[in-house]
Design a protein around this motif. Structure first.
Motif, short mmCIF file in Angstrom:
data_model
loop_
_atom_site.label_atom_id
_atom_site.label_comp_id
_atom_site.label_asym_id
_atom_site.label_seq_id
_atom_site.Cartn_x
_atom_site.Cartn_y
_atom_site.Cartn_z
N VAL A 33 -17.15 4.08 4.99
CA VAL A 33 -16.09 3.09 4.92
C VAL A 33 -14.80 3.70 4.38
N LYS A 34 -14.95 4.69 3.52
CA LYS A 34 -13.77 5.24 2.85
C LYS A 34 -12.83 5.94 3.80
N LEU A 39 -9.73 -1.94 5.07
CA LEU A 39 -11.06 -2.46 4.82
C LEU A 39 -11.69 -2.88 6.14
N PRO A 40 -13.00 -2.74 6.28
CA PRO A 40 -13.64 -3.09 7.55
C PRO A 40 -13.30 -4.50 8.01
N ARG A 190 -5.04 -3.40 8.74
CA ARG A 190 -4.51 -4.29 7.71
C ARG A 190 -3.06 -4.65 7.99
N VAL B 340 -2.28 -0.35 -7.96
CA VAL B 340 -3.56 0.22 -7.55
C VAL B 340 -3.67 0.27 -6.04
N GLY B 341 -2.57 0.02 -5.36
CA GLY B 341 -2.58 0.20 -3.92
C GLY B 341 -2.88 -1.06 -3.13
N ALA B 342 -2.69 -2.21 -3.76
CA ALA B 342 -2.84 -3.44 -3.00
C ALA B 342 -1.56 -3.65 -2.21
N SER B 343 -1.70 -4.26 -1.04
CA SER B 343 -0.49 -4.59 -0.30
C SER B 343 0.11 -5.84 -0.95
N GLN B 346 -1.96 -8.72 -0.32
CA GLN B 346 -3.17 -8.78 -1.15
C GLN B 346 -2.82 -9.16 -2.58
N VAL E 94 2.00 0.69 0.77
CA VAL E 94 0.66 0.39 0.29
C VAL E 94 -0.22 1.62 0.35
N GLN E 95 -0.14 2.26 1.47
CA GLN E 95 -0.93 3.46 1.65
C GLN E 95 -0.47 4.53 0.66
N ALA E 98 -1.83 3.83 -2.66
CA ALA E 98 -3.25 4.12 -2.76
C ALA E 98 -3.44 5.61 -3.04
N TYR E 120 -11.29 -4.03 -8.72
CA TYR E 120 -10.32 -4.53 -7.75
C TYR E 120 -9.87 -3.45 -6.76
N GLY E 121 -9.45 -2.31 -7.31
CA GLY E 121 -8.96 -1.23 -6.44
C GLY E 121 -10.02 -0.78 -5.46
N ARG E 123 -12.47 -2.29 -4.37
CA ARG E 123 -12.77 -3.35 -3.41
C ARG E 123 -11.74 -3.35 -2.29
N ILE E 124 -10.47 -3.35 -2.64
CA ILE E 124 -9.49 -3.45 -1.55
C ILE E 124 -9.40 -2.17 -0.74
N HIS E 125 -9.87 -1.07 -1.31
CA HIS E 125 -9.84 0.15 -0.52
C HIS E 125 -11.19 0.44 0.12
N GLY E 126 -12.11 -0.46 -0.09
CA GLY E 126 -13.41 -0.27 0.55
C GLY E 126 -14.12 0.99 0.09
N LEU E 127 -14.06 1.25 -1.19
CA LEU E 127 -14.67 2.49 -1.67
C LEU E 127 -16.15 2.35 -1.94
N LYS E 129 -19.87 0.66 -0.78
CA LYS E 129 -20.58 -0.02 0.31
C LYS E 129 -21.25 -1.28 -0.19
N GLU E 133 -23.11 0.37 -5.65
CA GLU E 133 -22.14 1.44 -5.64
C GLU E 133 -20.91 1.06 -6.45
N ARG E 174 -8.79 1.63 -14.47
CA ARG E 174 -8.46 0.93 -13.23
C ARG E 174 -7.77 1.87 -12.26
N THR E 178 -9.62 4.10 -8.15
CA THR E 178 -9.27 4.18 -6.73
C THR E 178 -9.15 5.62 -6.26
#
Ligand code: ATP
Ligand code: ATP
Ligand code: MG
Ligand code: MG
Lengths: 490, 454, 265, 326, 265
Positions: A33-34, A39-40, A190, B340-343, B346, E94-95, E98, E120-121, E123-127, E129, E133, E174, E178
Motif C-alpha cells: 500500500v505504501k 490511500l487505496p 486523491r 503531517v502531510g494531510a491534504s 483531509q 500535500v505530497q 508527506a 493519523y499520519g 492512516r492517511i498515507h496508508g502506511l 495494512k 501494523e 507524530r 509518517t
C-alpha cells in the motif's frame, strides 16, 4: 420501475467500482500500500465517481428532457380539431398522460395484456371503468384521439426508456472502465477525488447565488408591473401607507421601513443582551449539568410556533403594558392607545430570538482556546474581565454572525408583529404606538382579498425586492465591520 | 544591551503595594468583584429570564392544549335499516354507495331514539335534536362501515360515536348552561340528555388517539379533527430539509471558509448568504411557487416542494452558524494536520469539521426548529388550508401527495370559528413541541459528544 | 557564560513567602503531585527542576490556583501565601493571581496588539492613571522582557504574529507589567537564544531584590545560575529541596544525583 | 409529471370553511379523492387560478368578492378564458361586543361619527373629536370608542367601508361637504369618507376573527366586526349589535333587511371540466340543495343561503361561462 | 555531556536534498527573510541557529510550504527538493509535506487521543495494512519520540492533556510516524529535560542514517552535538552556512562569532 433499477444498477456499479479500483491499485503496487500515491480508498472512490456521476447526470438530464421531447412529438399528433374549443392542447395532453399511465398500470396489474393495451380501441371497452379500477380517475370517457395519442406516448416512452437505459449504462460502464484503466499506483487518485469534492462544495456554495437570482427574478417582473401602475416617488418618498379597495392608494415604504427598523431594534435590544449574557454564563460559568439542560431548553424558544408568541403578545404582554401605560393604567400616564405596540411585539420577538444569539454564541465562545483564558486569569483578571476583553473579541466574528441571524429573523417575522404591533403604518418615535413592518405588509397584501392585478397587491413584490436590497446593504456593512475588527487567535 | 540599566536610578524596583492579607479584599478588588458578581448575575438573570419565558409559554400551551387529547364518545347500537340503505335489497355495492351521508340521518335519529328509550330517559327533544348531540362525522363513519361490510345491513351493530363539539366542550367544562344561552347549536335540553347519557355510562370522555393520528376535519366537526396526517407532512418536509440543508449548508460553508480565495466573487456569495437569512419567509414561498411549481411543474401542496422551500430558507442559518464555528477552530490544528502531510480536504474533514460540529449542530437545531414552525411560505405553495388527505403509504406518496404541515394546521385551527378548534390548536402545539424536542434531543446528544475545549 | 558558579551564591535566610503542606494533585484518577511540602522564600529565586512530566507545571499552577480552570484537576493540602491559605473559601483567586503572577509554558499572547497585550494587566488593575503612564509601563515592561527593541516599531501589530521566542518574551513582559509579589515562570527561556536568555535571567535577578520568583527550567545551568533554592521533582514527588549549591554539588537523594548527572529522565 | 387526481381549490379564507365542509362531504360520498382546499386570500387564489390552464394550475378559486375586470383580462392573457362563476350565498357582517359589556343599536351614521378621520361639526369638517360612544350618540353609554375593524386586506373591510362608513358619511351630510371641499370630485369625496382615524380608536386587525375576539376579550369596551358564522359559533362570548334596528341572522340577511353582507363566490375553470376527475361533480355538489340550501350544512354553519340557488344550479350543470351565453 | 566535541564530526559530502535560491519572505510589508541561499544535504543534520525573531521558523516553514497557510505571507525565490521546484504550480503541497515532515515550535497535538495523534499520519498515507501494523508503528514512533514509557498506559487519553514536554515529544513521534524523507524540527527539545533531549538527539542521529534533518535550536551545544552543518541567521539574513565544526570554532563572519560567544542577541 426501470429508473429505479437503473439507479440501483449504478449504485451497484459504483460499489463494485470502489472495490475494483481499490484492488487494482493495490495490485499495481504489488500489494504494498505504501507505494501507492494515495490511500487505496481514493482509487476506489475515483472509479465509483467515474462510473456514477456522469451516468447519473445523463439520467437526470434525460428524465427531465424526455417528457418535453415526447410531449412535443405526441402533441404534434393530436389534430387541432380534436382539442375542444374551451380547452387547450396542454390539457388534452394531460389527459393523454393520464390514459397512458392508466394503461401502464393496467398492464402492470394484469388487467390488460401489453398487446391489448397497444391495440385498445376507444369505445370498444369501458376504458374509463378500467382506469378507475387501477386508480386513475378520468374526468370523461376516453376519446379515440386521446387513446391513440396515449398509445403513441407509451410507445415513445418505451423506446426512449430503452435508449436511455443504453446510454446510461454505456456511460456508467465507460466511466467505470476508463477510470479503472487509469488506476495505477502512480495515479493521483486523491487529487482527482478531492477536486471532485471541491466541485461539489463550490456547487453547494453557488446555490446561494442561484437562490438569490431566483428570488430577484420571481419578484422583478411583478415589481416592474407595480411601478407601471404606481408612482415610484410615492413608493420611495411618500409618507403614508394607506391601501384601499378603490385603488389610488398611497403606498409608501417609508413608514413600514421605520416600523421594521424600530421593531427589530427593540427585539434585538432584548435578544442580544439576554442572549449574550446567557451564552457567556453557559460557556464560562455554568456547570456542565446546568449547561447541558439550559441550552437545549432555551433552544426550544426558537421552535415554538410564532403563532404562540403572537397570542402571547396579544393576550399577555400587550394588556400588561396597557395596564401600565395606557389611560387609567398604574402609572397614570396615557402613552399607549391600545394593547398593541412596537414594544409589545419587540419584547416578544426578542424572547423568540434569544436562542439565536445564545446558542450560537455559546458554541463560538466555547471554541476559544483555554490558553487565552488562562493567559488573562494568570494576570489576575476576573472571569468577567477575561470574557469581556479577551474571549469576546476573539469570538466576535461568530457573535456578529449570530446577531445578524437574529436581526434577519426579526426583519422577517410576521405573526408576532401582526398580533403584537398592530397593523397601522405610522411614523412615531413612541415605542408604545402601533406600527407595522414591511414583511407583514408583504404577507397581508399577498394574502388579502384585493384585486391581484392592482397596485395594492403588487406592492408586495416591490416591498419584497426593496427589503432585499436594503438588507443587502446592511450585510455589506456588517461584513466590512467584521473584517475590520476580527481578531485571530493562535 | 541591557534594557534594564534604563530603569530609574538603578534602584531596585519597589513592589507594587498589594493589599496586605489575601483574606481582606482591597477596595479595588471589591469593586472588581462587585462588577464580576454583577456580570455573573446578568448571566443568571438572562438564563432565568429565558427559562421563565419558556416556562410561561409551555405552561400556557399545556394548560390550554391538554383538553385536545380527550374526547367525548357515545356508544350506541344502530340498526342498519335495509329499507334506507339498500332499497333494492341486492347488496350491490354501487347501489349502496348511492346513499349519501345525508341518507344516514334517519338511521342515526332512530338509534338515538332507541337509546333514549332503552335508558328510560325523559326528554322533550325531537329526533333531529337528539341526533344533534352527535358529531356530523357519525354519518360518514356509518357509511364507511356499511360500504365495507354490506352483509351487516339489517343487523344491529354497536358503534362508538364522537359526540359533537359542544357536547364535548360541556363535558370538559368549556361550555356551560349559561354560555349557551344564545347558542343555536345546542340547547339546555340537549345538555340534560347528555347528563343522562353520561349517567347511564353511554357517553364518556376518554383518551383520543385519533387526535394524534387523524386527519383534519371541516369547520363543522371540530371533534373529528386530528393532527396526525399533517404531522407526517411535517415529518417528510423535515426529512427533505435535513437531507438537503445540512449537507449543502455544510458543504457551502466549508468551501467559503476553507477553500474559497478571497475575492469579490466569494465576498458576493458571503454577503448573499447572510442576506438570504434576512429574506422574509413568505418570499421563499413566492420563489417556491415560481420555481418549483410553475417552472419545474412539481405538484402543489406537496411536502417535497414544502421541504425544498424550507431548505432554501434554512440554508442561511446553517451556513452562518457553520461558518462561524469553522472560523473558531484554531489554525494550529490545521497546521498540525497539514504538517503531517494531510491534504487541506483531509485536514478539514478529519479535524476541523469535528471540532466545528457543535456549532453546526446548533445551526441545524435552530434552522430546523424554524423550518418546523414556519407557515408563511407554505401558504403560497398550497400547504395551508383544508387538506384532509389520508396518511401517505409510501415514501413517494409522502413526498408528493397533497398534505399540510403541523404549523399550518395549527394556524388554520386557530382561525376557525368554533372554539373547539382553539383547544385543538393548542393541543397541536403540544404535539409540535414534542416533535421538536424529539428532533432536538438527537442533535443535542450528538452535539454533546463533540463538545470539548482545547 | 561559565557553567556552574554555585558556591558564589549567598543563601540568606528570608521570610517564607509560600508554604505548601502535603499538597496532592489529581487529574481525574491520576495522581500527579504526591505529598509535596515546600517553602518558598521571599526575595529568593526558587528553581523547580525535574524530568518532563514530573509535575512541575502542575505544582506551579497550584501556587496561584490556575488549576482551578481545569475541570478534572483536584488539589488537596494547604498552600499558604504569607501565612494565609490560598485555597481558603474567603480567598479571591483574582486577588491571589494579581499577587502571584504567571508566565505559562506555552506562550499564549492575546489576539490583540502587542501594546494591548502588555497594557491589559495594568489596565485591569488600574495601575496607570492616564495614557502616558500606561505607555510608560508598557515600554518599561517590554524592555524588561528584553523585547522592546524588536517591537517598538510595531506596537500595534498583533501579538500572535510574533515569532515563538518573541511571544515568550512578550508573555514575560505581560506578566511583569502587573508587578506581582511572586512571579511563577514556567520555562520562560525555552524558546530564547542565549542572549535573550541572559537578559531574562538578569531580569529575574533584578526581580529578586524585591519579589519572590519561582522558575521551572530544564536547564541545570540556568537553575544553577539564577536560583538560590532548587526543588527537584520526580514522578510527582518532591525528591529534594534545598539551597541550589547543595543540590547541585552534594545532593542527598540518589535520584537527584542521577538526574543532575544525566542518568535518569 | 404524474397526473393529478384531486380537485385543487384555492382562495378566500372566508369561503374556506364552507368549501372545506363541502370538500369533506364530497370526499365521503364520491369515489373521487377529497379536494384540496387551500387558503391564502381571494387575491392569491384568483392569481393562481389565472396563471393558466393545465394540471399544475388550480381548478377552482374561492373568492369573497366578484372577480374584477382587470383580473378577467389577466386571466385571458394566460389562456384562462372560460370561467364559470358560482355564487354560493352571502356572508353577513355583524358588529359585536363582549357579552358582558354594553349592547348597542347602531346606525351607519354612528360608525361614521365614531371612526371617520374627519367629521362635520357645525358645518365644518374637523378632525374627529369624539372619544366616547356617548359623544357619537347620546343614547350610547359613555365608554371609550375602541373599534376593531378588519385590516385593509380583508374583503370585509370593503363591505364595511361601502355599506357602513360611506352610508354613514352620506347620512351625516359629510359626503357633500367632502365633495365640496374637493371641488365636486365624487371619488375624492368617497375616499375622504372612508379614511379612518389613526389615533388608536380604530384598530385594524390583520389577523382573523379569532384575533378580533381575543382583543375584545382583553378590552371589554371594544367592539369588533365579525362574520356572521363566527359570531354564531361564539355567542357565549359575544353579543351582537343591531344595525338600523335589524338583528343580523341568516334570515334577515337573506331577505335583505340587514344591510351589511356580501356575496361569496367560487370560480371554475371550464377547461378543466372533464379533465380533472370530479371537478364538475364537486361544483354541482357544492350548490346542491342539500348542501347549500337553507337547511343544508352550510347554512347551519352560518352561510346565508342564496335565494336564487336554483339558477346557480342550473348554470353550473350547463357549464355556463361568465360574460358569454349565460 | 561534554560541551563541544566538534572536531570529531565527520563531514562527508552528501547529495543536495534541498536547495534554496534567493529566497525572500514577506509578512505583508515586513521583509522577514532576505535573499537566503542554502543547500541542505541528504543524510545530514543541518542546524539553524540565530537570535530569536531572526527568521529561522519562517525559513523552515518555507521548506514544506507551511507558509501557504498564512494569508499575509509571500515567498519569493526557488526552493528545490531533489532538484524540483517545490513552489511549482504542478507540485502538490500535500505530497511535498508527506516527504518533508515538520515538528512545530509550539507543540500542537490534535484534540484526540494520543494513539490517534500518532496514527493519523500513517492512516492517511496508508502506511499500515491493518490494526496490528498500525499499533506497531504507533508504538515504534512513540518510542522514538522517547515518550512511550510515559504514555503506554494511557494511549486513549487526549493528547492535549499531556505536560508541555510530553506534548512536544508526542509531536515528534507524530512527525516521525509518517517517515518523511526530510524532517524539519523547530526547537524540538525546548521543553525537554536533558535526558529526553539526549534521547531525541539520539533519534536525530539515527534518522540521519537515511534521512535529512533540519533542526532549529537555541542551544549552541545542541547544534554542535547533533548537526553536521550549521546555518546562522541574523535579522532575516543567512549570515553564514558551513560545517558545524567550522562555524563554531572558526566562524568567518564577525556576527556569527559574536552570537556564538554570546555577544549579540
Ligand atoms: N504570522 C506572522 N505575521 C507577521 N510577522 C511574523 C509572523 N510570524 C513571524 N513574523 C515575524 O517574522 C520575523 C521572523 O519570525 P520567525 O518566527 O521566523 O523567527 P524565529 O527565528 O523562528 O524566532 P524564534 O526563535 O523566536 O522562534 C519576526 O520578526 C516575526 O515577528
Ligand atoms: N490537563 C491534564 N489532564 C490530565 N493529565 C495531565 C494534565 N496536565 C498534565 N497532566 C499529567 O500530569 C503529569 C504532570 O504534568 P506537568 O505538566 O505538571 O509536567 P511538567 O513537569 O510540567 O512536565 P514538562 O516539563 O514536560 O512540562 C504528567 O504526567 C501529565 O501527563
Ligand atoms: Mg510543564
Ligand atoms: Mg521560531
Amino acid at each position: 420501475m426501470p429508473t429505479f433499477w437503473l439507479v440501483a444498477l449504478l449504485l451497484a456499479l459504483a460499489a463494485v467500482g470502489f472495490y475494483g479500483g481499490r484492488r487494482r491499485a493495490v495490485v499495481s503496487a504489488g500489494g504494498d500500500v505504501k507505494k501507492l500515491h494515495s490511500l487505496p480508498a481514493y482509487y476506489g472512490y475515483h472509479v465509483s465517481l467515474a462510473a456514477f456521476v456522469p451516468a447519473v447526470g445523463a439520467l437526470a438530464i434525460w428524465l427531465l428532457a424526455q417528457p418535453m421531447f415526447i410531449e412535443t412529438r405526441v402533441s404534434g399528433m393530436i389534430p387541432a380539431e380534436a382539442v375542444p374549443e374551451t380547452s387547450t392542447l396542454g390539457l388534452v395532453m394531460s389527459d393523454v398522460r393520464r390514459v397512458a399511465e392508466g394503461l401502464d398500470l393496467a398492464v402492470e396489474q394484469g388487467l390488460l395484456t401489453p398487446k391489448e393495451a397497444r391495440n385498445a380501441i376507444a369505445g370498444e371497452q369501458d376504458l374509463r371503468g378500467l382506469m378507475g379500477e387501477v386508480g386513475v380517475a378520468l374526468g370523461d370517457s376516453v376519446r379515440p384521439e386521446v387513446l391513440s395519442a396515449a398509445q403513441a406516448y407509451r410507445n415513445l416512452s418505451n423506446t426512449s426508456r430503452t435508449i436511455m437505459t443504453a446510454v446510461v449504462a454505456l456511460l456508467a460502464f465507460g466511466g467505470f472502465f476508463w477510470a479503472y484503466a487509469r488506476t495505477h499506483k502512480d495515479f493521483r487518485a486523491r487529487n482527482v477525488v478531492e477536486r471532485a469534492v471541491l466541485a461539489l462544495l463550490i456547487l453547494a456554495a453557488s446555490l446561494a447565488i442561484l437562490t438569490t437570482v431566483g428570488i430577484v427574478l420571481s419578484m422583478l417582473f411583478e415589481t416592474r408591473n407595480f411601478f407601471g401602475l404606481h408612482s415610484w416617488t410615492d413608493f420611495f418618498f411618500g409618507s403614508t401607507w394607506a391601501p384601499n379597495f378603490r385603488g389610488d392608494s398611497e403606498l409608501s415604504i417609508l413608514p413600514l421601513l421605520w416600523g421594521t427598523l424600530y421593531i427589530s431594534f427593540i427585539a434585538l435590544l432584548v435578544a442580544v443582551p439576554v442572549g449574550l449574557f446567557a451564552a457567556i454564563y453557559l460557556s464560562e460559568y455554568a456547570s456542565g449539568a446546568v449547561r447541558s439542560f439550559a441550552k437545549p431548553l432555551l433552544e426550544i424558544l426558537a421552535g415554538i410556533p410564532t403563532i404562540v408568541y403572537g397570542l402571547f403578545a396579544l393576550l399577555t404582554v400587550g394588556p400588561a403594558l396597557a395596564n401600565l401605560f395606557a389611560k387609567g393604567g398604574l402609572l397614570g400616564v396615557e402613552w399607549m392607545a391600545g394593547a398593541t405596540s412596537v414594544l409589545t411585539a419587540g419584547l416578544v420577538m426578542g424572547i423568540m430570538l434569544i436562542p439565536f444569539v445564545s446558542s450560537l454564541s455559546d458554541d463560538i465562545i466555547n471554541a476559544v482556546p483555554q490558553a487565552m483564558r488562562d493567559g488573562s486569569l494568570g494576570l489576575g483578571a476576573t472571569k468577567s474581565e477575561t470574557v469581556r476583553q479577551v474571549v469576546m473579541p476573539a469570538a466576535l466574528p461568530g457573535i456578529v454572525g449570530a446577531v445578524l441571524l437574529a436581526a434577519s429573523r426579526a426583519i422577517g417575522e410576521t405573526m408576532i408583529v401582526v398580533m403584537g404591533a398592530g397593523a397601522i403604518a405610522k411614523f412615531s418615535i413612541n415605542p408604545l404606538d402601533s406600527m407595522t413592518t414591511i414583511t407583514t405588509r408583504i404577507v397581508s397584501q399577498l394574502t388579502g382579498d384585493t384585486d391581484f392585478a392592482s397596485p395594492e397587491t403588487l406592492v408586495a413584490f416591490a416591498l419584497g425586492l426593496t427589503l432585499f436590497v436594503l438588507t443587502l446593504g446592511l450585510n455589506v456593512l456588517a461584513l466590512y465591520i467584521v473584517r475590520k475588527y476580527r481578531e485571530q487567535y493562535e | 544591551m541591557t534594557d534594564l540599566s534604563q530603569s530609574p536610578a538603578g534602584a531596585a524596583p519597589q513592589p507594587r503595594k498589594h493589599g496586605g492579607s489575601l483574606l481582606e479584599k482591597t477596595p479595588r478588588t471589591k469593586k472588581r468583584n462587585a462588577s464580576e458578581a454583577r456580570f455573573k448575575a446578568y448571566g443568571i438573570a438572562a438564563i432565568t429570564a429565558g427559562l421563565i419565558m419558556l416556562l410561561i409559554l409551555v405552561t400556557t400551551i399545556v394548560g390550554k392544549g391538554t383538553g385536545a387529547f380527550q374526547q367525548t364518545f357515545v356508544t350506541l347500537k344502530v340498526e342498519l335499516l335495509e329499507e334506507k340503505l339498500d332499497k333494492k335489497g341486492n347488496r350491490d355495492i354501487e347501489d349502496i354507495k348511492k346513499v349519501t351521508t345525508f341518507g344516514y340521518a334517519p338511521i342515526i335519529k332512530a338509534a338515538m331514539e332507541a337509546a333514549v328509550a332503552e335508558y328510560g330517559i325523559e326528554t322533550s327533544l325531537k329526533p333531529k335534536e337528539l341526533a344533534g348531540i352527535l358529531s356530523k362525522d357519525v354519518a360518514a363513519q356509518l357509511r364507511d362501515y356499511v360500504i365495507a361490510n354490506p352483509d351487516q345491513i339489517g343487523q344491529t351493530v354497536e358503534f362508538r360515536f364522537l359526540a359533537s363539539g359542544r357536547v364535548d366542550g360541556y363535558m370538559k367544562g368549556r361550555v356551560s348552561r349559561d354560555s349557551i344561552e344564545n347558542d343555536k347549536n345546542i340547547s339546555p335540553a340537549q345538555l340534560d340528555l347528555v347528563d343522562a347519557l353520561a349517567a347511564a355510562g353511554v357517553l364518556e370522555k376518554t383518551f383520543n388517539l385519533d387526535f394524534i393520528t387523524g386527519a383534519d376535519a371541516s369547520d363543522a366537526r371540530p371533534e373529528a379533527a386530528g393532527i396526525g396526517v399533517s404531522m407526517l407532512g411535517s415529518l417528510f418536509m423535515m426529512l427533505v430539509v435535513l437531507a438537503l440543508a445540512l449537507p449543502i449548508g455544510v458543504a457551502a460553508s466549508i468551501y467559503l471558509e476553507e477553500f474559497a480565495p478571497q475575492n469579490w466573487l466569494t465576498d458576493l456569495i458571503e454577503v448573499n448568504i447572510s442576506n438570504l437569512a434576512a429574506v422574509p419567509s413568505i418570499v421563499f414561498g413566492i420563489l417556491g411557487l415560481a420555481v418549483f411549481i410553475n417552472y419545474m411543474h412539481l405538484p402543489t401542496s406537496a411536502p417535497l416542494v414544502g421541504g425544498l422551500v424550507l431548505t432554501l430558507m434554512t440554508l442561511p442559518t446553517i451556513i452562518i452558524s457553520t461558518r462561524a464555528s469553522l472560523k473558531s477552530v484554531p489554525p494550529s490544528i490545521r497546521d498540525a494536520a497539514l504538517g503531517v502531510g494531510a491534504s487541506k480536504m483531509q485536514a478539514v474533514f478529519h479535524h476541523v469539521l469535528p471540532l466545528a460540529a457543535p456549532g453546526i449542530l446548533t445551526g441545524t437545531i435552530i434552522g430546523l426548529a424554524q423550518a418546523l414552525g414556519e407557515t408563511a411560505p407554505l401558504l403560497l405553495i398550497g400547504m395551508v388550508g383544508f387538506i384532509a388527505s389520508n396518511a401517505p403509504e409510501t415514501l413517494a406518496d409522502g413526498l408528493l401527495a397533497p398534505n399540510s404541515a403541523m404549523p399550518a394546521q395549527i394556524y388554520e385551527w386557530a382561525k376557525r370559528a368554533d372554539p373547539a378548534f382553539y383547544e385543538r390548536a393548542w393541543g397541536g402545539i403540544i404535539i409540535l413541541l414534542i416533535f421538536l424536542v424529539t428532533m432536538n434531543t438527537l442533535a443535542v446528544i450528538l452535539r454533546r459528544r463533540f463538545e470539548r475545549r482545547w | 557564560m561559565n557553567d556552574m558558579t554555585l558556591m558564589d551564591k549567598t543563601v540568606d535566610t528570608q521570610k517564607i513567602k509560600i508554604a505548601a503542606k502535603d499538597v496532592n494533585v489529581y487529574y481525574g484518577d491520576s495522581h500527579a503531585i504526591k505529598d509535596v511540602n515546600v517553602e518558598i522564600e521571599d526575595k529568593t529565586v526558587t528553581a523547580f527542576i525535574g524530568p518532563s512530566g514530573c509535575g512541575k507545571s502542575t505544582f506551579l499552577r497550584c501556587l496561584n490556583r490556575m488549576n482551578d480552570t481545569i475541570d478534572i484537576c483536584r488539589v488537596k493540602g494547604d498552600i499558604l501565601l504569607d501565612g494565609e491559605d490560598i485555597y481558603d473559601k474567603r480567598v479571591d483567586p483574582v486577588q491571589l493571581r494579581a499577587k502571584v503572577g504567571m508566565v505559562f509554558q506555552k506562550p499564549n499572547p492575546f489576539p490583540k496588539s502587542i501594546y494591548d497585550n502588555v497594557a491589559y494587566g495594568p489596565r485591569i488593575h488600574g495601575l496607570a492613571k492616564n495614557k502616558a503612564e500606561l505607555d510608560e509601563i508598557v515600554e518599561k515592561s517590554l524592555r524588561r522582557g528584553a523585547i522592546w527593541n524588536e517591537v517598538k516599531d510595531r506596537l500595534d501589530a498583533p501579538g500572535t504574529g510574533l515569532s515563538g521566542g518573541q511571544q515568550q518574551r512578550l508573555c514575560i513582559a505581560r506578566a511583569v507589567a502587573t508587578e506581582p509579589e511572586v512571579l511563577l515562570m514556567d520555562e520562560p527561556c525555552s524558546a530564547l537564544d542565549p542572549i535573550a536568555t541572559a537578559q531574562v535571567e538578569e531580569l529575574i535577578d533584578e526581580l529578586r531584590a524585591s519579589y519572590s520568583v519561582v522558575i521551572v527550567t530544564h536547564s541545570m545551568q540556568q537553575a544553577a545560575r539564577v536560583s538560590q533554592k532548587t526543588a527537584f521533582f520526580h514522578l510527582g514527588n518532591l525528591v529534594e529541596f534545598g539551597p541550589t549549591g547543595q543540590i547541585f554539588t552534594n545532593p542527598e537523594d540518589s535520584r537527584t544525583e542521577s538526574y543532575i548527572t544525566g542518568r535518569i529522565g | 409529471a404524474a397526473a393529478r387526481d384531486q380537485v385543487q381549490v384555492a382562495g378566500s379564507s372566508t369561503v374556506l370553511p364552507y368549501a372545506s365542509i363541502v370538500a369533506e362531504a364530497f370526499g365521503e360520498n364520491f369515489d373521487f379523492p377529497t379536494p384540496v382546499v387551500e387558503s391564502g386570500g381571494s387575491s392569491a387564489g384568483l392569481k393562481r387560478f389565472c396563471e393558466g390552464v393545465g394540471e399544475n394550475t388550480i381548478d377552482v378559486a374561492n373568492a369573497s368578492r366578484k372577480i374584477k375586470d382587470k383580473e378577467i383580462a389577466a386571466c385571458a392573457e394566460n389562456g384562462v378564458t372560460d370561467i364559470i362563476e358560482v355564487r354560493i350565498g352571502y356572508d353577513g357582517i355583524v358588529f359585536a361586543s363582549d357579552s358582558g359589556a354594553n349592547s348597542f343599536e347602531f346606525t351607519p351614521a354612528d360608525w361614521f361619527l365614531a371612526l371617520s378621520d374627519k367629521v362635520l361639526v357645525d358645518g365644518e369638517l374637523v378632525d374627529n373629536p369624539n372619544t366616547t360612544w356617548a359623544d357619537v350618540n347620546a343614547d350610547f353609554p359613555a365608554v371609550d370608542i375602541q373599534a376593531f375593524v378588519p385590516g385593509t386586506k380583508h374583503g370585509t373591510r370593503e363591505v364595511f367601508e361601502d355599506k357602513v362608513i360611506l352610508a354613514g358619511c352620506e347620512e351625516t351630510g359629510a359626503f357633500e361637504a367632502f365633495k365640496e371641499a374637493s371641488g365636486g370630485d365624487k371619488k375624492a369625496a368617497e375616499k375622504a369618507c372612508i379614511a379612518l382615524r389613526t389615533d388608536g380608536k380604530s384598530v385594524d386587525i390583520d389577523g382573523d376573527y379569532t384575533e378580533t375576539l381575543a382583543r375584545i376579550e382583553s378590552n371589554k369596551d371594544g367592539i369588533g366586526v365579525f362574520g356572521l358564522a363566527f359570531y354564531e359559533n361564539n355567542t357565549d362570548k359575544l353579543q351582537v349589535a343591531t344595525m338600523s334596528g335589524v338583528v343580523p341572522s341568516t334570515e334577515s340577511i337573506a331577505t335583505g333587511e340587514y344591510p351589511v353582507s356580501r356575496p361569496l363566490f367560487f370560480y371554475v375553470k371550464k377547461a378543466h371540466i372533464g379533465v380533472i376527475p370530479g371537478l364538475k361533480e364537486y361544483a354541482e355538489f357544492f350548490v346542491a340543495d342539500e348542501v347549500a340550501g337553507p337547511d343544508g350544512p352550510l347554512a347551519e354553519y352560518g352561510l346565508v343561503a342564496d335565494p336564487e340557488l336554483a339558477d346557480t344550479q342550473e348554470a353550473v350543470s350547463s357549464e355556463a361561462v361568465m360574460g358569454g351565453n349565460s
